[in-house]
Design an enzyme around this catalytic site. Sequence first.
Site, short mmCIF file in Angstrom:
data_model
loop_
_atom_site.label_atom_id
_atom_site.label_comp_id
_atom_site.label_asym_id
_atom_site.label_seq_id
_atom_site.Cartn_x
_atom_site.Cartn_y
_atom_site.Cartn_z
N THR A 86 0.85 -1.19 0.00
CA THR A 86 0.00 0.00 0.00
C THR A 86 0.88 1.24 0.00
OG1 THR A 86 -1.97 1.02 0.96
CG2 THR A 86 -0.26 0.30 2.50
N PHE A 87 0.23 2.37 -0.09
CA PHE A 87 0.95 3.66 -0.10
C PHE A 87 0.49 4.51 1.06
CE2 PHE A 87 0.67 8.20 -1.13
CZ PHE A 87 2.01 8.49 -1.34
N HIS A 88 1.44 5.21 1.67
CA HIS A 88 1.13 6.23 2.67
C HIS A 88 1.77 7.53 2.22
CE1 HIS A 88 -0.31 3.12 5.25
NE2 HIS A 88 0.88 2.60 5.48
N GLY A 149 -4.16 -2.82 8.08
CA GLY A 149 -3.16 -3.88 8.20
C GLY A 149 -2.58 -3.81 9.60
N LEU A 161 -4.61 1.59 10.58
CA LEU A 161 -5.41 1.97 9.42
C LEU A 161 -4.88 3.24 8.79
CD1 LEU A 161 -7.48 4.58 10.15
CD2 LEU A 161 -8.50 2.82 11.60
N CYS A 178 -2.87 -3.24 -2.03
CA CYS A 178 -3.22 -4.40 -1.20
C CYS A 178 -3.31 -5.68 -2.01
CB CYS A 178 -4.51 -4.15 -0.43
SG CYS A 178 -4.42 -2.68 0.63
#
Length: 232
Positions: A86-88, A149, A161, A178
């Site tokens: 995923t990306f943050h 996750g 989250l 994901c």
Amino acid sequence: MSLGKTPVRVVNLGRIAYRSALQIQQHYIKQHFDSSSQIPNTLLLCEHYPVYTVGIRRAQYPAEEEQRLKDLGADFFRANRGGLITFHGPGQLVCYPILNLGCFKKSVRWYVCELERTVIEMCGKFRIKASTSPDTGVWVGNNKICAIGIHCGRYVTSHGLALNCNTDLSWFENIVPCGIVGKGVTSLSRELGRDVMIEEATPVLLEAFSEQFSCTLTEAQSFSDHTQQTVH
């Protein structure tokens, strides 16, 4: 503090590097296992600089793929959370609950479901109809608005989250978020057709969290501050 409700400290870390957030999580996790510690259950809130992270199912992300993503201007980390890539990044509200589930319910499945319900309730307060699916996370139609996750060791949780507020969603175009093919991503801003900043979303998420987990939230001014003020 409400009678019978579990106290949870809220620590807002602001915009912080992913590596630093991992270290801070470890600090609070260790406090749970220190019998002399008075540190309560903690909710870490933050926003990250651009970073791609993968969970424990990481075999399909070789060094070449890691370098490709780094060349885009983002960091890359392999974490011990569940889930795939995923990306943050900026505009995304990240919440890391460091909780002893013994204070709530000793069930990881229950915990993940409560996180999903918290975000669904929060979206409802914005008049966004969100739901779960067979895939973990919270969705608006076929688009994920919040990734979840977690890691849980000896019933102490970490990771958590990531809710898209006004995130630049183009970062997700470089990956299969994901690991779920054929579905997209969305944000509060996209769904509402206006700019929804983290500062607007945070109190709404905290209200939903306190309701869903039946807890009393107290706020610390910083990571090292032990002066509390009741916010819920």
